[in-house]
Structures are given as structure tokens and as C-alpha cells.
Design a protein around this motif. Structure first.
Motif, PDB file in Angstrom:
ATOM      1  N   PRO A 397     -97.115  28.840 -17.614  1.00 57.70           N
ATOM      2  CA  PRO A 397     -96.374  28.541 -16.381  1.00 57.70           C
ATOM      3  C   PRO A 397     -96.780  27.166 -15.848  1.00 57.70           C
ATOM      4  O   PRO A 397     -97.940  26.948 -15.542  1.00 57.70           O
ATOM      5  CB  PRO A 397     -96.810  29.649 -15.425  1.00 57.70           C
ATOM      6  N   MET A 398     -95.826  26.264 -15.751  1.00 58.30           N
ATOM      7  CA  MET A 398     -96.115  24.909 -15.296  1.00 58.30           C
ATOM      8  C   MET A 398     -95.493  24.603 -13.941  1.00 58.30           C
ATOM      9  O   MET A 398     -95.422  23.457 -13.513  1.00 58.30           O
ATOM     10  CB  MET A 398     -95.645  23.894 -16.334  1.00 58.30           C
ATOM     11  N   THR A 399     -95.000  25.650 -13.265  1.00 58.80           N
ATOM     12  CA  THR A 399     -94.516  25.514 -11.895  1.00 58.80           C
ATOM     13  C   THR A 399     -95.116  26.651 -11.073  1.00 58.80           C
ATOM     14  O   THR A 399     -95.520  27.687 -11.622  1.00 58.80           O
ATOM     15  CB  THR A 399     -92.987  25.603 -11.810  1.00 58.80           C
ATOM     16  N   PHE A 400     -95.143  26.463  -9.752  1.00 60.76           N
ATOM     17  CA  PHE A 400     -95.695  27.505  -8.903  1.00 60.76           C
ATOM     18  C   PHE A 400     -94.898  28.797  -9.038  1.00 60.76           C
ATOM     19  O   PHE A 400     -95.474  29.878  -9.146  1.00 60.76           O
ATOM     20  CB  PHE A 400     -95.713  27.062  -7.439  1.00 60.76           C
ATOM     21  N   ASP A 401     -93.582  28.699  -9.046  1.00 63.16           N
ATOM     22  CA  ASP A 401     -92.752  29.907  -9.091  1.00 63.16           C
ATOM     23  C   ASP A 401     -92.961  30.688 -10.378  1.00 63.16           C
ATOM     24  O   ASP A 401     -93.044  31.927 -10.353  1.00 63.16           O
ATOM     25  CB  ASP A 401     -91.270  29.536  -8.946  1.00 63.16           C
ATOM     26  N   SER A 402     -93.057  29.999 -11.507  1.00 63.20           N
ATOM     27  CA  SER A 402     -93.274  30.708 -12.774  1.00 63.20           C
ATOM     28  C   SER A 402     -94.679  31.308 -12.836  1.00 63.20           C
ATOM     29  O   SER A 402     -94.884  32.384 -13.401  1.00 63.20           O
ATOM     30  CB  SER A 402     -93.035  29.777 -13.968  1.00 63.20           C
ATOM     31  N   ALA A 403     -95.656  30.632 -12.217  1.00 63.52           N
ATOM     32  CA  ALA A 403     -97.021  31.179 -12.174  1.00 63.52           C
ATOM     33  C   ALA A 403     -97.080  32.413 -11.291  1.00 63.52           C
ATOM     34  O   ALA A 403     -97.769  33.396 -11.618  1.00 63.52           O
ATOM     35  CB  ALA A 403     -97.992  30.117 -11.667  1.00 63.52           C
ATOM     36  N   LEU A 404     -96.366  32.378 -10.174  1.00 67.88           N
ATOM     37  CA  LEU A 404     -96.310  33.543  -9.294  1.00 67.88           C
ATOM     38  C   LEU A 404     -95.703  34.736 -10.022  1.00 67.88           C
ATOM     39  O   LEU A 404     -96.218  35.859  -9.934  1.00 67.88           O
ATOM     40  CB  LEU A 404     -95.486  33.212  -8.046  1.00 67.88           C
ATOM     41  N   GLU A 405     -94.644  34.509 -10.760  1.00 68.55           N
ATOM     42  CA  GLU A 405     -93.999  35.588 -11.508  1.00 68.55           C
ATOM     43  C   GLU A 405     -94.930  36.132 -12.584  1.00 68.55           C
ATOM     44  O   GLU A 405     -95.041  37.351 -12.767  1.00 68.55           O
ATOM     45  CB  GLU A 405     -92.705  35.064 -12.142  1.00 68.55           C
ATOM     46  N   ALA A 406     -95.613  35.254 -13.321  1.00 71.98           N
ATOM     47  CA  ALA A 406     -96.525  35.684 -14.381  1.00 71.98           C
ATOM     48  C   ALA A 406     -97.685  36.500 -13.823  1.00 71.98           C
ATOM     49  O   ALA A 406     -98.118  37.488 -14.426  1.00 71.98           O
ATOM     50  CB  ALA A 406     -97.050  34.467 -15.143  1.00 71.98           C
ATOM     51  N   PHE A 407     -98.199  36.093 -12.675  1.00 71.65           N
ATOM     52  CA  PHE A 407     -99.306  36.816 -12.050  1.00 71.65           C
ATOM     53  C   PHE A 407     -98.848  38.172 -11.537  1.00 71.65           C
ATOM     54  O   PHE A 407     -99.494  39.197 -11.771  1.00 71.65           O
ATOM     55  CB  PHE A 407     -99.865  35.974 -10.900  1.00 71.65           C
ATOM     56  N   LYS A 408     -97.710  38.173 -10.847  1.00 69.21           N
ATOM     57  CA  LYS A 408     -97.198  39.397 -10.228  1.00 69.21           C
ATOM     58  C   LYS A 408     -96.792  40.435 -11.272  1.00 69.21           C
ATOM     59  O   LYS A 408     -96.989  41.641 -11.071  1.00 69.21           O
ATOM     60  CB  LYS A 408     -96.000  39.035  -9.348  1.00 69.21           C
ATOM     61  N   GLU A 409     -96.249  39.976 -12.397  1.00 72.67           N
ATOM     62  CA  GLU A 409     -95.764  40.885 -13.438  1.00 72.67           C
ATOM     63  C   GLU A 409     -96.763  41.054 -14.580  1.00 72.67           C
ATOM     64  O   GLU A 409     -96.440  41.644 -15.603  1.00 72.67           O
ATOM     65  CB  GLU A 409     -94.434  40.373 -13.994  1.00 72.67           C
ATOM     66  N   GLY A 410     -97.960  40.549 -14.420  1.00 67.06           N
ATOM     67  CA  GLY A 410     -98.951  40.603 -15.490  1.00 67.06           C
ATOM     68  C   GLY A 410     -99.352  42.016 -15.876  1.00 67.06           C
ATOM     69  O   GLY A 410     -99.309  42.940 -15.067  1.00 67.06           O
ATOM     70  N   LYS A 411     -99.752  42.166 -17.126  1.00 65.10           N
ATOM     71  CA  LYS A 411    -100.163  43.472 -17.645  1.00 65.10           C
ATOM     72  C   LYS A 411    -101.676  43.592 -17.820  1.00 65.10           C
ATOM     73  O   LYS A 411    -102.204  44.695 -17.931  1.00 65.10           O
ATOM     74  CB  LYS A 411     -99.495  43.722 -19.004  1.00 65.10           C
ATOM     75  N   ILE A 412    -102.363  42.458 -17.842  1.00 63.72           N
ATOM     76  CA  ILE A 412    -103.805  42.472 -18.139  1.00 63.72           C
ATOM     77  C   ILE A 412    -104.644  42.319 -16.872  1.00 63.72           C
ATOM     78  O   ILE A 412    -105.481  43.171 -16.558  1.00 63.72           O
ATOM     79  CB  ILE A 412    -104.162  41.357 -19.143  1.00 63.72           C
ATOM     80  N   LEU A 413    -104.434  41.253 -16.111  1.00 63.21           N
ATOM     81  CA  LEU A 413    -105.276  40.979 -14.942  1.00 63.21           C
ATOM     82  C   LEU A 413    -105.293  42.098 -13.901  1.00 63.21           C
ATOM     83  O   LEU A 413    -106.348  42.353 -13.302  1.00 63.21           O
ATOM     84  CB  LEU A 413    -104.872  39.662 -14.279  1.00 63.21           C
ATOM     85  N   PRO A 414    -104.154  42.781 -13.649  1.00 63.16           N
ATOM     86  CA  PRO A 414    -104.212  43.856 -12.651  1.00 63.16           C
ATOM     87  C   PRO A 414    -105.226  44.947 -12.982  1.00 63.16           C
ATOM     88  O   PRO A 414    -105.760  45.590 -12.073  1.00 63.16           O
ATOM     89  CB  PRO A 414    -102.781  44.418 -12.662  1.00 63.16           C
ATOM     90  N   GLU A 415    -105.513  45.130 -14.260  1.00 69.00           N
ATOM     91  CA  GLU A 415    -106.497  46.138 -14.662  1.00 69.00           C
ATOM     92  C   GLU A 415    -107.924  45.687 -14.350  1.00 69.00           C
ATOM     93  O   GLU A 415    -108.858  46.490 -14.395  1.00 69.00           O
ATOM     94  CB  GLU A 415    -106.362  46.437 -16.158  1.00 69.00           C
TER      95      GLU A 415
END
Length: 453
Positions: A397-415
Motif C-alpha cells: 500500500p503506497m497511499t493512506f487509503d490503501s494502507a487503511l484498507e489493508a490494515f482494517k481487512e488484514g488476516k494476520i495482525l488482528p490475531e
């Protein structure tokens, strides 16, 4: 801790008041000024609103679920043992202490405190793996003419020694000598507070410097000290009528501000598990850790680059990575393995992605999450990159919006960070950025307001 307070008061009878503070979601220090007689209450536990940890960079309450519909209930705060220190840059009558947040039972860590997010992950790593984390941080920052910066013109201050502004000069001694007074006082104050600082160096940007905190096998203390060093740098600079900023990209055309993190793991015998054959080769543990960190990197970008400005820093050729790459002695990759052949203690991973304004606790937590994930699942990092890694990775993710989406929809970090915390952090950052975009900038007016034609 009562004994610690009594000894402190005996050795510092001039101190009448104490700043009790913590670092919020954005890494900004917040707190209160307490009379020193109140410290014993901070040992027992004092009340504070939970909404402290859902503030944006302006200190405005953002999240709906915390501090709003819940009625903003209290939690408990306590002084962290060993954190009561004098403030050498200030007048002698004030001191400071660092505060930890707990649930009202006085035992359970408050899970929306970023420091506790890291603590929970450290406990998990030590319990499951029995490994000790060793880490170090390199801090870059800009010294600015504070009056000019307040008017939107970020440039180096005029140095008292030569009455000139700094120019680009990597490792330039003239840069260090020009600002010697403020740099020396930063080092003095850091050492007075027990911070293991190493020498200053001039960096790529005009008025840009770097200072490092040496490797430590207490990762929580290292994270605390990194935040403390940022505070010292800002406060001492102000004393010298200068501004110090860790903003990721304060100046167009100049290098950005990074915060490089070095991590390694020790086994129960104190041996670095990242090397093998007496330090001659990288171990499987190192490769799997790199694999896990690369796998979690897209989800981690919102932590490593926490605002719109942070993404302006990612430019090829500016010593900042723009791809999910790793390599040995390669400063253009995301994860660098510094040269360590023959020295088993020196094998480590350097994360070169984070901007200078990342939250240190969350930055380290995301790295440890990647290490745990990689070692548990034996993730192959792929081949090392030996050449110049200049091509942008489509998976990054090279933009804030794409990074926000990757973080919010992530499968690994939330664990690892906690699903509720990921949701909360995402909401605060989303609302903060929406508020940012509501402002009509001067450039918009310059470009789009038209009176002719």
C-alpha cells in the motif's frame, strides 16, 4: 515504589511538581502536572478517562465506541517503576514520570493503551517461544527555524556559530559543529535520564540529524526510552529557540524522516538464534522471521506510516524502501540484514520502512507479530535482493487509503494486536484523515480557483 519516591525526594528536595504522562495512539505525550505529594496516589492508582487513547493528532476525541456511546468510563493509571526522573532541560523544580493504564480492577492491562498492546505480544512471544527480544532504534529528525516553520516555511535554523543555515551534507562535521550546543545538551539530558544514546550524525536533509539508542534486551524499556528521547529532543530544541520535528516528510525535495528498528532474538542461554555456525551464516529462524515480516508488511503500513504525509516519504532513491524486499547489506530494501559475518551477536533484522512519526509501541508490536507468524509457519522470504530495489511493489500500500484498507481487512495482525484494537485504530485514523481532507489548502486555491477564461 514508595521507597523509590522517598529516595527521589531526598535526593531532589527542590522538586515540587511532577509531569505524569503517557503516549497516546498517535505517539503524542499527554498527561497532567501533579504536586509531588500526589505521587503516592499514582502508585496506588488514580482514575483517568478511557477516551485518552482515541484522540487524533490534534487531541480531539474521534472514536464513537470509546468515550462516546459508552459514557466515557474511567480506567486506572499508575506510575511505572523506575520512571521518576528529573528534567535537566527545565528548571529544577519539576520532574516527570511515565504512567501505565489498567482496568479498574487494578490488575488487567487496558487493551486500548498502545503500550499494553506491545506488552501482551511480548508476553505471548516469551511464553510460547521462550525467546528474549533485543532491539534498538535509530531516530532521524529535522531541526527547524521555529518562527519560519509556523508560517509554513520549513528550513534549518540559523546556527549561532557561523550565522548560516545548514546545507545537505551527509556525515558532515560542519553540520554537527554548527549546532553543537543543542546537540550536546540533547546527549547530556538523555544520559541524565539513563538513555543509552550513541553519537549524533548529520543526515541527507538540510538540518537533518540521526541519533541511535543502543541495543537492549528489555524491549519495553527500549520502546519507552525511544519515546522519551523524542521528548527530550523536542524540549531541548525549544529551549534553544529551534523546532525539532519527526514528521515523515516536512520538506519537498529533501529526504524524509525515518525511524529504523533493529531486532534479534536470544534463546534461554543468551545465544542469538538468528545466526548459525558461529555467526558465519544466517539461520532458518532469521529467514523465517524475515518471511513473516514481509508477509505482514502490507497490513502493517498504517502503523509504520500513520498519516497522509507519511506516504510522501516513499520515493525511490531516497534511502527508503518501496517494495517487500530483503537483503544483506542493502539499504534500499524494506528489511536489511546488516553485515555480521563472524559475529553471531550482531545478526539482526533492520526494518527501514517506518516514518519518524510512527508509534514506537505499535511499530515494534507489528514487527514481533511478523516474526512470530514467520517462525510459527516457517515462511520462506524468497531470494535476497542484491541490487537497487527501486520498483514499487504492487502488493505494498503506497497511499493512506490503501494502507487503511489493508490494515482494517488484514488476516494476520488482528490475531496479534487484537481485533478490537485494529478496529479502533482504523476508526480513529479514518476519522482523523477525513477531518484533514475537509480543509481547503492553499494549493487547491492556487490551482483550481479561476477568474479568467
Amino acid at each position: 515504589m514508595i521507597n523509590e519516591i522517598e529516595i527521589f525526594q531526598k535526593n531532589n528536595p527542590q522538586v515540587t511538581d511532577v509531569y505524569g504522562f503517557f503516549f497516546d495512539l498517535a505517539g503524542i505525550p499527554r498527561g497532567k502536572l501533579y504536586p509531588i505529594s500526589y505521587l503516592k496516589k499514582l502508585v496506588e492508582g488514580a482514575a483517568a478517562p478511557r477516551s485518552c487513547f482515541v484522540l487524533n493528532v490534534l487531541g480531539e476525541q474521534q472514536a464513537r465506541d470509546v468515550g462516546n456511546v459508552d459514557g466515557d468510563p474511567d480506567c486506572m493509571l499508575r506510575m511505572i517503576p523506575g520512571s521518576l526522573k528529573t528534567m535537566p532541560w527545565a528548571n529544577g523544580s519539576v520532574a516527570q514520570c511515565h504512567l501505565q493504564f489498567l482496568e479498574t480492577d487494578g490488575e488487567t492491562l487496558l487493551d486500548i493503551d498502545p503500550r499494553n498492546v506491545l506488552q501482551n505480544l511480548l508476553t505471548r512471544l516469551e511464553t510460547e517461544f521462550k525467546y528474549k527480544v533485543v532491539c534498538a532504534f535509530e531516530l532521524e529528525f529535522f531541526l527547524c527555524d521555529i518562527d519560519a516553520a509556523r508560517n509554513g516555511d520549513v528550513k534549518p535554523p540559523i546556527a549561532s556559530r557561523n550565522q548560516r543555515r545548514d546545507t545537505n551534507s551527509i556525515l558532515g562535521l560542519d553540520c554537527l559543529e554548527s549546532y553543537q550546543e543543542v546537540l550536546q545538551e540533547i546527549i547530556y539530558c538523555a544520559r541524565e535520564q539513563g538513555l543509552p544514546v550513541t553519537p549524533f550524525s548529520a543526515e541527507m536533509g538540510r538540518g537533518q540529524f540521526e541519533i541511535t539508542l543502543d541495543h537492549h534486551d528489555n524491549p519495553m524499556l527500549m520502546a519507552d526510552q525511544t519515546f522519551m528521547l523524542q521528548r527530550i529532543i523536542r524540549q531541548v530544541s525549544l529551549k534553544h529557540r529551534m523546532g525539532a520535528t519527526f514528521m515523515s516528510k516536512p520538506v519537498n525535495g529533501d529526504a524524509g524522516t525515518g525511524m529504523h528498528m533493529h531486532v534479534s532474538l536470544l534463546d534461554e542461554n543468551g545465544k542469538n538464534i538468528f545466526s548459525t555456525k558461529g555467526g558465519a551464516e544466517a539461520s532458518d529462524a532469521l529467514l523465517h522471521s524475515i518471511g513473516g515480516m514481509l508477509a505482514t508488511l502490507p497490513e502493517s503500513m498504517l502503523v509504520l506510516a500513520p498519516n497522509v504525509n507519511a506516504f510522501r516519504r516513499f520515493e525511490a532513491g531516497q534511502c527508503v524502501a518501496v517494495s517487500r524486499t530483503w537483503g544483506i547489506e542493502n539499504r534500499t530494501v524494506a528489511l536489511r540484514v546488516p553485515f555480521a559475518a563472524g559475529n553471531e551477536k550482531a545478526w539482526r533484522i533492520e526494518n527501514r520502512i517506518a516514518g519518524g512519526d510512527a508509534n514506537v509501541y505499535l511499530m515494534l508490536a507489528s514487527a514481533l507479530a511478523g516474526i512470530h507468524y514467520g517462525m510459527t509457519n516457517k515462511i520462506d522470504p524468497g531470494p535476497a535482493t542484491d541490487d537497487f530495489a527501486e520498483e514499487v511493489d504492487e502488493g505494498m500500500p503506497m497511499t493512506f487509503d490503501s494502507a487503511l484498507e489493508a490494515f482494517k481487512e488484514g488476516k494476520i495482525l488482528p490475531e496479534y494486536l487484537g481485533k478490537d484494537y485494529v478496529k479502533l485504530y482504523s476508526e480513529v485514523k479514518r476519522l482523523e484523515t477525513e477531518a484533514f481532507y475537509e480543509h481547503i489548502s492553499q494549493r487547491e486555491l492556487d490551482w483550481f480557483i479561476r477568474f479568467e477564461g
